[in-house]
Design a protein around this motif. Structure first.
Motif, PDB file in Angstrom:
ATOM      1  N   MET A   1       0.835  -1.192   0.000  1.00 21.27           N
ATOM      2  CA  MET A   1       0.000   0.000   0.000  1.00 21.27           C
ATOM      3  C   MET A   1       0.868   1.239   0.000  1.00 21.27           C
ATOM      4  N   THR A   2       0.513   2.248  -0.794  1.00 22.78           N
ATOM      5  CA  THR A   2       1.232   3.502  -0.845  1.00 22.78           C
ATOM      6  C   THR A   2       0.403   4.594  -0.204  1.00 22.78           C
ATOM      7  N   THR A   3       1.009   5.417   0.642  1.00 19.11           N
ATOM      8  CA  THR A   3       0.318   6.545   1.226  1.00 19.11           C
ATOM      9  C   THR A   3       1.139   7.794   1.026  1.00 19.11           C
ATOM     10  N   THR A   4       0.487   8.945   1.104  1.00 18.08           N
ATOM     11  CA  THR A   4       1.157  10.222   1.027  1.00 18.08           C
ATOM     12  C   THR A   4       1.028  10.904   2.368  1.00 18.08           C
ATOM     13  N   SER A   5       2.113  11.258   3.004  1.00 16.81           N
ATOM     14  CA  SER A   5       2.070  11.811   4.340  1.00 16.81           C
ATOM     15  C   SER A   5       1.823  13.311   4.311  1.00 16.81           C
ATOM     16  N   HIS A   6       0.876  13.769   5.159  1.00 17.09           N
ATOM     17  CA  HIS A   6       0.615  15.193   5.321  1.00 17.09           C
ATOM     18  C   HIS A   6       0.958  15.640   6.739  1.00 17.09           C
ATOM     19  N   SER A   7       1.543  14.790   7.539  1.00 14.11           N
ATOM     20  CA  SER A   7       1.866  15.136   8.918  1.00 14.11           C
ATOM     21  C   SER A   7       3.032  14.288   9.365  1.00 14.11           C
ATOM     22  N   ALA A   8       3.475  14.491  10.603  1.00 19.84           N
ATOM     23  CA  ALA A   8       4.615  13.743  11.115  1.00 19.84           C
ATOM     24  C   ALA A   8       4.290  12.257  11.237  1.00 19.84           C
ATOM     25  N   ILE A   9       3.012  11.935  11.472  1.00 17.26           N
ATOM     26  CA  ILE A   9       2.587  10.545  11.571  1.00 17.26           C
ATOM     27  C   ILE A   9       1.933  10.163  10.251  1.00 17.26           C
ATOM     28  N   PRO A  10       2.535   9.264   9.474  1.00 19.54           N
ATOM     29  CA  PRO A  10       1.962   8.917   8.164  1.00 19.54           C
ATOM     30  C   PRO A  10       0.560   8.341   8.301  1.00 19.54           C
ATOM     31  N   PHE A  11      -0.299   8.724   7.389  1.00 14.02           N
ATOM     32  CA  PHE A  11      -1.641   8.158   7.326  1.00 14.02           C
ATOM     33  C   PHE A  11      -1.517   6.687   6.945  1.00 14.02           C
ATOM     34  N   HIS A  12      -2.309   5.845   7.561  1.00 14.23           N
ATOM     35  CA  HIS A  12      -2.164   4.401   7.354  1.00 14.23           C
ATOM     36  C   HIS A  12      -3.528   3.743   7.337  1.00 14.23           C
ATOM     37  N   VAL A  13      -3.805   2.978   6.288  1.00 16.19           N
ATOM     38  CA  VAL A  13      -5.010   2.160   6.227  1.00 16.19           C
ATOM     39  C   VAL A  13      -4.626   0.755   6.674  1.00 16.19           C
ATOM     40  N   PRO A  14      -5.130   0.294   7.817  1.00 18.49           N
ATOM     41  CA  PRO A  14      -4.707  -1.002   8.346  1.00 18.49           C
ATOM     42  C   PRO A  14      -5.045  -2.156   7.416  1.00 18.49           C
ATOM     43  N   VAL A  15      -4.191  -3.172   7.433  1.00 16.97           N
ATOM     44  CA  VAL A  15      -4.429  -4.421   6.712  1.00 16.97           C
ATOM     45  C   VAL A  15      -4.806  -5.479   7.741  1.00 16.97           C
ATOM     46  N   VAL A  16      -5.969  -6.106   7.560  1.00 14.16           N
ATOM     47  CA  VAL A  16      -6.483  -7.082   8.518  1.00 14.16           C
ATOM     48  C   VAL A  16      -6.770  -8.391   7.788  1.00 14.16           C
ATOM     49  N   ASP A  17      -6.243  -9.481   8.291  1.00  9.89           N
ATOM     50  CA  ASP A  17      -6.527 -10.808   7.749  1.00  9.89           C
ATOM     51  C   ASP A  17      -7.761 -11.346   8.467  1.00  9.89           C
ATOM     52  N   ILE A  18      -8.860 -11.532   7.739  1.00  8.31           N
ATOM     53  CA  ILE A  18     -10.124 -11.948   8.356  1.00  8.31           C
ATOM     54  C   ILE A  18     -10.379 -13.443   8.181  1.00  8.31           C
ATOM     55  N   SER A  19      -9.343 -14.201   7.830  1.00 10.41           N
ATOM     56  CA  SER A  19      -9.545 -15.627   7.527  1.00 10.41           C
ATOM     57  C   SER A  19     -10.105 -16.397   8.712  1.00 10.41           C
ATOM     58  N   ALA A  20      -9.880 -15.931   9.953  1.00  8.67           N
ATOM     59  CA  ALA A  20     -10.431 -16.627  11.115  1.00  8.67           C
ATOM     60  C   ALA A  20     -11.954 -16.600  11.108  1.00  8.67           C
ATOM     61  N   TYR A  21     -12.558 -15.594  10.468  1.00  7.44           N
ATOM     62  CA  TYR A  21     -14.016 -15.519  10.350  1.00  7.44           C
ATOM     63  C   TYR A  21     -14.529 -16.182   9.073  1.00  7.44           C
ATOM     64  N   VAL A  22     -13.657 -16.352   8.107  1.00  8.05           N
ATOM     65  CA  VAL A  22     -14.059 -17.008   6.853  1.00  8.05           C
ATOM     66  C   VAL A  22     -14.003 -18.520   7.013  1.00  8.05           C
ATOM     67  N   GLY A  23     -12.986 -19.006   7.721  1.00  5.94           N
ATOM     68  CA  GLY A  23     -12.832 -20.433   7.970  1.00  5.94           C
ATOM     69  C   GLY A  23     -13.135 -20.762   9.422  1.00  5.94           C
ATOM     70  N   ALA A  24     -12.522 -21.811   9.905  1.00  2.17           N
ATOM     71  CA  ALA A  24     -12.781 -22.291  11.262  1.00  2.17           C
ATOM     72  C   ALA A  24     -11.725 -21.739  12.211  1.00  2.17           C
ATOM     73  N   GLY A  25     -11.762 -20.443  12.460  1.00  2.02           N
ATOM     74  CA  GLY A  25     -10.808 -19.841  13.371  1.00  2.02           C
ATOM     75  C   GLY A  25     -11.149 -20.132  14.816  1.00  2.02           C
ATOM     76  N   THR A  26     -10.139 -20.089  15.683  1.00  2.00           N
ATOM     77  CA  THR A  26     -10.376 -20.274  17.111  1.00  2.00           C
ATOM     78  C   THR A  26     -10.956 -18.993  17.710  1.00  2.00           C
ATOM     79  N   ASP A  27     -11.460 -19.097  18.932  1.00  2.00           N
ATOM     80  CA  ASP A  27     -11.991 -17.924  19.621  1.00  2.00           C
ATOM     81  C   ASP A  27     -10.918 -16.855  19.768  1.00  2.00           C
ATOM     82  N   ASP A  28      -9.701 -17.270  20.096  1.00  2.00           N
ATOM     83  CA  ASP A  28      -8.618 -16.301  20.265  1.00  2.00           C
ATOM     84  C   ASP A  28      -8.275 -15.630  18.932  1.00  2.00           C
ATOM     85  N   GLU A  29      -8.277 -16.397  17.846  1.00  2.00           N
ATOM     86  CA  GLU A  29      -7.979 -15.824  16.529  1.00  2.00           C
ATOM     87  C   GLU A  29      -9.057 -14.826  16.114  1.00  2.00           C
TER      88      GLU A  29
END
Length: 355
Positions: free
Chosen positions: A1-29
Motif C-alpha cells: 500500500m502507498t500513502t502520502t504523508s501530510h503530517s509527522a505521523i503517516p496516514f495508514h489504512v490497516p491491513v487485517v486478515d479476516i480468515s479466522a471468520y471465513v474459515g474455522a478460526g479459534t476464539d482467540d484468533e
C-alpha cells in the motif's frame, strides 16, 4: 500500500486478515481480528482485508466483464441507461455529482467524469417478501460475452464478504449474533462498476475542476471495494489532509457507511473519500473499481445503539429509515438536489478545504 504523508505521523489504512471468520478460526484468533477491526473503524473508517476467500479467477472474471462493457462505443453503452430512480444500468460520464449527496454545493455540478454500470438485488431475489420496490429493481444485462455470469459470481462473493464483516461488527459491538440479520436480511445491495477514463486521445490540464468522483461518504452499512492498483482513491485523514490509498496485493478495501456511523453514534467513522485519477503525459490514467454496497433493509429504522449513548456521548442522530436515508443521498448525487440532512458530513468536507 502507498500513502502520502501530510503530517509527522503517516496516514495508514490497516491491513487485517479476516480468515479466522471465513474459515474455522479459534476464539482467540477471532478476538484478534475483532480487535484489529475495531481499531480500524475507530481511527480510519477504512481497512484492507486479506483472507477474504474470493478466488483470483472470480476477480479476474469481473475485470474481464468490465473491460468488455466499458470498451464498447459510447452510443452502444448509452443503450443501457435506465430511469434515474432505479439505480441500475449505465451511468455516463458527467451525469452525477457525489458531493451533493452531502449537501455540499460544489463549484462544478454534475462534473464527476467516471462512468459506471450498476446491478443489484432485485424483487425476484426475495420471493414472498414485502418490499419497497424502487430499491430492488430488476437488472438488465448488456450483450457482452460472459458479462452476466462473471458479474453475478462476483456479486455473490462480495455479498458473502459484506456479511462476514457485519458478523465481526456484531462481535465487536457486543450485539446479538443475528443483529444485522434483523436490519439486513433482504438488504439493498448494489454493485457499482466504475471506469475512470476520458476518451482515448483526450488531453487535459487538471485545474481543479476535473473530478473522477467528488467528496462523499458511502450511504449504507459497509462497502466492499475492489480496485486497480492505480492512484486515484483519496481518503480524508483526521488532520484534514487527503491521502492516496492503493490496495495491497490481493486485498479488498472495506469502508463503513453512514448507517454504521449512525448506529455507533460516530464511535466508528464513515470516512470522506474521493477519486482524483492522476494525469500521465497530459492524459488521465485509466482506473477501474467495483464497489459492493451493503445498505440494509429499505424499511429498517436505524438510530444510535443504546450502548453507544451516554452522558458523555449524547445521541448525534435521530432514527431514520434506510429508505429515507438512501433516497435523500441518491437525490443529491443523481438529481442535483442538495441533501440538507447530511450536515455533519458536509461540515467535514468544508473543514477539509475541498470546496
Amino acid at each position: 500500500m502507498t500513502t502520502t504523508s501530510h503530517s509527522a505521523i503517516p496516514f495508514h489504512v490497516p491491513v487485517v486478515d479476516i480468515s479466522a471468520y471465513v474459515g474455522a478460526g479459534t476464539d482467540d484468533e477471532r478476538a484478534e481480528v475483532a480487535t484489529a477491526v475495531d481499531a480500524a473503524c475507530r481511527e480510519v473508517g477504512f481497512m484492507q482485508v486479506l483472507g477474504h476467500g474470493i478466488a483470483p479467477e472470480v476477480v479476474a472474471g469481473l475485470a474481464t466483464a468490465m473491460d468488455g462493457f466499458f470498451g464498447m462505443p459510447p452510443d452502444d453503452k448509452r443503450r443501457w441507461i435506465r430511469p434515474g430512480g432505479e439505480n441500475r444500468g449505465y451511468t455516463p460520464p458527467r451525469s452525477e455529482s457525489l458531493s451533493l449527496s452531502l449537501g455540499v454545493e460544489s463549484a462544478t455540478r454534475m462534473n464527476d467524469f467516471f462512468e459506471a454500470f450498476n446491478v443489484g438485488r432485485a424483487v425476484s431475489d426475495y420471493p414472498g417478501a414485502t418490499l419497497l420496490e424502487e430499491h430492488y429493481a430488476e437488472n438488465t444485462w448488456p450483450d457482452v460475452a460472459g458479462f452476466e455470469p462473471h458479474v453475478t459470481a462476483y456479486v455473490e462473493e462480495a455479498g458473502r464478504v459484506a456479511t462476514t464483516m457485519t458478523t465481526i461488527f456484531a462481535d465487536v459491538l457486543g450485539l446479538a449474533p443475528d443483529f444485522f440479520d434483523t436490519i439486513a436480511d433482504h438488504s439493498i445491495d448494489v454493485l457499482r462498476m466504475n471506469n475512470y477514463a476520458l476518451p482515448e486521445g483526450t488531453r487535459v490540464d487538471l485545474d481543479g475542476d476535473l473530478t473522477g468522483m467528488g467528496e462523499h461518504t458511502d450511504f449504507g452499512i459497509v462497502t466492499v471495494l475492489w480496485a486497480d492498483q492505480v492512484r486515484g482513491l483519496q481518503v480524508l485523514g483526521g488532520d484534514g489532509g487527503w491521502y492516496d490509498v492503493l490496495p495491497a496485493d490481493g486485498a479488498l478495501l472495506i469502508n463503513l457507511g453512514d448507517l454504521t456511523a449512525r448506529l455507533t453514534n460516530e464511535r466508528w467513522l464513515s470516512t470522506l473519500h474521493r477519486v482524483k485519477p492522476p494525469l500521465v503525459d497530459g492524459t488521465v490514467e485509466r482506473r477501474r473499481s467495483a464497489a459492493f454496497f451493503h445498505d440494509g433493509n429499505a424499511e429498517a429504522v436505524v438510530g444510535p445503539l443504546a450502548s453507544c449513548v451516554d452522558a458523555e456521548h449524547p445521541a448525534l442522530y435521530d432514527p431514520v429509515s434506510v429508505d429515507e436515508h438512501i433516497r435523500a443521498k441518491l437525490a443529491g448525487s443523481r438529481a442535483g438536489v442538495r441533501n440538507d440532512a447530511a450536515h455533519r458530513e458536509a461540515a467535514r468536507v468544508r473543514a477539509s478545504g475541498a470546496v
